[in-house]
Design an enzyme around this catalytic site. Sequence first.
Site, PDB file in Angstrom:
ATOM      1  N   ASP A  76      25.729  42.675  37.179  1.00  0.00           N
ATOM      2  CA  ASP A  76      25.097  41.968  36.284  1.00  0.00           C
ATOM      3  C   ASP A  76      25.483  42.148  34.651  1.00  0.00           C
ATOM      4  O   ASP A  76      26.094  43.326  34.456  1.00  0.00           O
ATOM      5  CB  ASP A  76      23.607  42.202  36.412  1.00  0.00           C
ATOM      6  CG  ASP A  76      22.998  41.740  37.808  1.00  0.00           C
ATOM      7  OD1 ASP A  76      23.662  40.935  38.316  1.00  0.00           O
ATOM      8  OD2 ASP A  76      21.988  42.562  38.262  1.00  0.00           O
ATOM      9  N   LYS A  77      25.107  41.243  34.052  1.00  0.00           N
ATOM     10  CA  LYS A  77      25.496  41.438  32.585  1.00  0.00           C
ATOM     11  C   LYS A  77      25.219  42.609  31.897  1.00  0.00           C
ATOM     12  O   LYS A  77      25.902  43.275  31.124  1.00  0.00           O
ATOM     13  CB  LYS A  77      25.135  40.290  31.995  1.00  0.00           C
ATOM     14  CG  LYS A  77      25.427  40.439  30.303  1.00  0.00           C
ATOM     15  CD  LYS A  77      24.463  39.322  29.757  1.00  0.00           C
ATOM     16  CE  LYS A  77      24.515  39.394  28.130  1.00  0.00           C
ATOM     17  NZ  LYS A  77      23.042  39.088  27.554  1.00  0.00           N
TER      18      LYS A  77
END
Length: 304
Positions: A138-139
Amino acid sequence: MHNTGITIEEEQQNERLDKVVASINEEWSRTQVQQWIKEGHVLVNGKAVKTNYKCSLGDAVEIVIPEPEELDVLAEEMDLEIYYEDSDVLVVNKPRGMVVHPAPGHVTGTLVNGLMAHCKDLSGINGVMRPGIVHRIDKDTSGLLMVAKNDMAHESLVQQLVDKTVTRRYKAIVHGVIPHDHGTIDAPIGRDKKDRQSMTVTDENSKHAVTHFNVIEKFKDFTYVECQLETGRTHQIRVHMKYIGYPLAGDPKYGPRKTLDIGGQALHAGVLGFVHPRTKEYLEFTSPLPPIFEEVLGTLRQND
């Protein structure tokens, strides 16, 4: 074109075709598979069918993955932290806050944009927006990712993910004090019906998901843990830790309203190990915790 095929077995009969095909490779989403079925890239007994086709015992399913379109992703010079690189694979340490691959709304500034500038030879299996990307984080999760530089490497690394032989260990800070020192969460994950942007533990349209955890350190209101992924579902650690009542600190999506203000979940992909597609040698890499993670641990130790 990449061809793959399966024969429907007893436990798969009466299942929807899109669900069966999506379960073959954890990098294939149901949406992607449904698109392939609509476009006639998935044949059952040599014929095109609808996405909701119910499989029968002995059905021969052929999947012909279309060649990716020409890449139209901007190469951008970035100061990437490359841990390993040869002509087949690359291991990169992704910083917090960086999106892995372009998508609508994020067409520049992603890891893929930086990789395109770093090396022109990335595998094309995943199509335009995701060259070379075998798995993602994830970011706001930092840490190690393996990248395929050709289709042979890509297929090998994806197969290792499917076979659950890739080592992926994450460090995390969670809310609450976990009473036991280790455990295993075995709970299926799928899209949240109430919020399509979120995942949840559910029996509907879900995929098998297993996370193992070990407690490293306990604080007054938090626990520092290491999680090992057996499967790699979207948001798996975040969803699983919330499910057992210990959501990740700083997580805006799955954490409590009052959480640590650190701009995203305290999660770091610190250990990555896999068998090299060509040499068959096992490679393992470790990356240190990012500074903000160390700072949070320091503050928690002081507050105790």
